[in-house]
Design an enzyme around this catalytic site. Sequence first.
Site, PDB file in Angstrom:
ATOM      1  N   GLY A  37       0.830  -1.194   0.000  1.00 34.13           N
ATOM      2  CA  GLY A  37       0.000   0.000   0.000  1.00 34.13           C
ATOM      3  C   GLY A  37       0.861   1.240   0.000  1.00 34.13           C
ATOM      4  O   GLY A  37       1.388   1.651   1.040  1.00 34.13           O
ATOM      5  N   ILE A  77      -0.025   6.963   4.270  1.00 34.13           N
ATOM      6  CA  ILE A  77       0.551   6.382   5.488  1.00 34.13           C
ATOM      7  C   ILE A  77       1.649   5.381   5.148  1.00 34.13           C
ATOM      8  O   ILE A  77       2.683   5.329   5.818  1.00 34.13           O
ATOM      9  CB  ILE A  77      -0.547   5.739   6.351  1.00 34.13           C
ATOM     10  CG1 ILE A  77      -1.535   6.800   6.819  1.00 34.13           C
ATOM     11  CG2 ILE A  77       0.062   5.009   7.540  1.00 34.13           C
ATOM     12  CD1 ILE A  77      -0.915   7.947   7.602  1.00 34.13           C
ATOM     13  N   LYS A 115      -9.136   5.260  19.335  1.00 36.44           N
ATOM     14  CA  LYS A 115      -9.108   6.045  18.097  1.00 36.44           C
ATOM     15  C   LYS A 115     -10.414   5.873  17.326  1.00 36.44           C
ATOM     16  O   LYS A 115     -10.973   6.842  16.803  1.00 36.44           O
ATOM     17  CB  LYS A 115      -7.919   5.639  17.228  1.00 36.44           C
ATOM     18  CG  LYS A 115      -7.812   6.486  15.970  1.00 36.44           C
ATOM     19  CD  LYS A 115      -6.626   6.126  15.105  1.00 36.44           C
ATOM     20  CE  LYS A 115      -6.593   7.025  13.869  1.00 36.44           C
ATOM     21  NZ  LYS A 115      -5.463   6.680  12.952  1.00 36.44           N
ATOM     22  N   SER A 151     -11.168  11.328   5.929  1.00 35.09           N
ATOM     23  CA  SER A 151     -10.699  10.422   4.884  1.00 35.09           C
ATOM     24  C   SER A 151     -11.860   9.798   4.124  1.00 35.09           C
ATOM     25  O   SER A 151     -11.774   9.578   2.909  1.00 35.09           O
ATOM     26  CB  SER A 151      -9.821   9.336   5.499  1.00 35.09           C
ATOM     27  OG  SER A 151     -10.543   8.589   6.464  1.00 35.09           O
TER      28      SER A 151
END
Length: 331
Positions: free
Chosen positions: A7, A11, A205, A274
């Site tokens: 990926g 990030i 989170k 996001s």
Amino acid sequence: MQIAIYGAGAIGGWLGMALARAGARVSFVARGATLDALRTQGLRCIRPDGTREHAAVVAHDDPAALGPQDAVVLAVKAPALPDVAARIAPLLGPCTTVLTAMNGVPWWFLEGCTGPAHGRELAAVDPGGVLARAIPASRVIGGVVHASCSLAGPGIVRQHFGNRLILGEAGGGTSPRLEALSVLIARGGIEVERSARIQQDIWFKLWGNMTINPISALTGATTDRILDDDLVRAFVSDVMREAKAVGERLGLPIDQQPEDRHAVTRKLGAFKTSMLQDVEAGKPLEIDALIGAVHELARITGVPSPHTDALLGLVRLFASIRHLYHAPGPT
């Protein structure tokens, strides 16, 4: 260490740059324009102060071309995981560690869990146990990212604010591999914390972004406007109270109230989540990892969740009509 990053998004690039800076041999599994950019121009990063960095990396679209790694970083969004599970095997040697740096509830979340969720699987995020077979929890170190990054172009990461990563073994406790990976990433300039129970950090989170993300997708609103509306903010708080009760049943208590988290979110200013960015880009939405799993865990723990259920139903209908969501199966 030889580390592959699955990926090459914001990030993944942020972590890849830190690992390269620390001296690891970094490679990426990538496709299309990103693959071409990484091969021809390397990985590039723009820091919050405007300084630029560059790292030469290996990139390939076929994991088999990279071979077994010391560690693999999964930095994809949840809808991409079934494809990863089907292709990741060539990267995994007998002792390969898999670091998950993703949003929401992962497939291994109930590892070591006691109480009503003991021995259960989460169909919302891993229907049929496909991910658990391809990447068993025994390989996993969980990561919770506290950094805001975006892509300025293929292979170009822009870091906005935040530079923290929490790491922990999926099964809890500590280990030599957790220590080694933590030291390596910290050497690359990221603030690393070790967690004895990473599920606690994941849940905390999630408690904030499981509401703001889908509501922003539904409304097109930035976070400030969501919290400025009294009725919407009250709905957000109701969902958060339900999730807090689920966490308590799972042994993952949260010592804050929704209003405490709203105050933190307000400090970040007006920004697009996001999920809203994915809507605008026509990308699949991370509905199951962010809220579908909470809906399922409420059923497992016996916690009433009418507000969570309503939010899940609305956002998955919204996304399904726009071909941005495919249900994983009944929960």
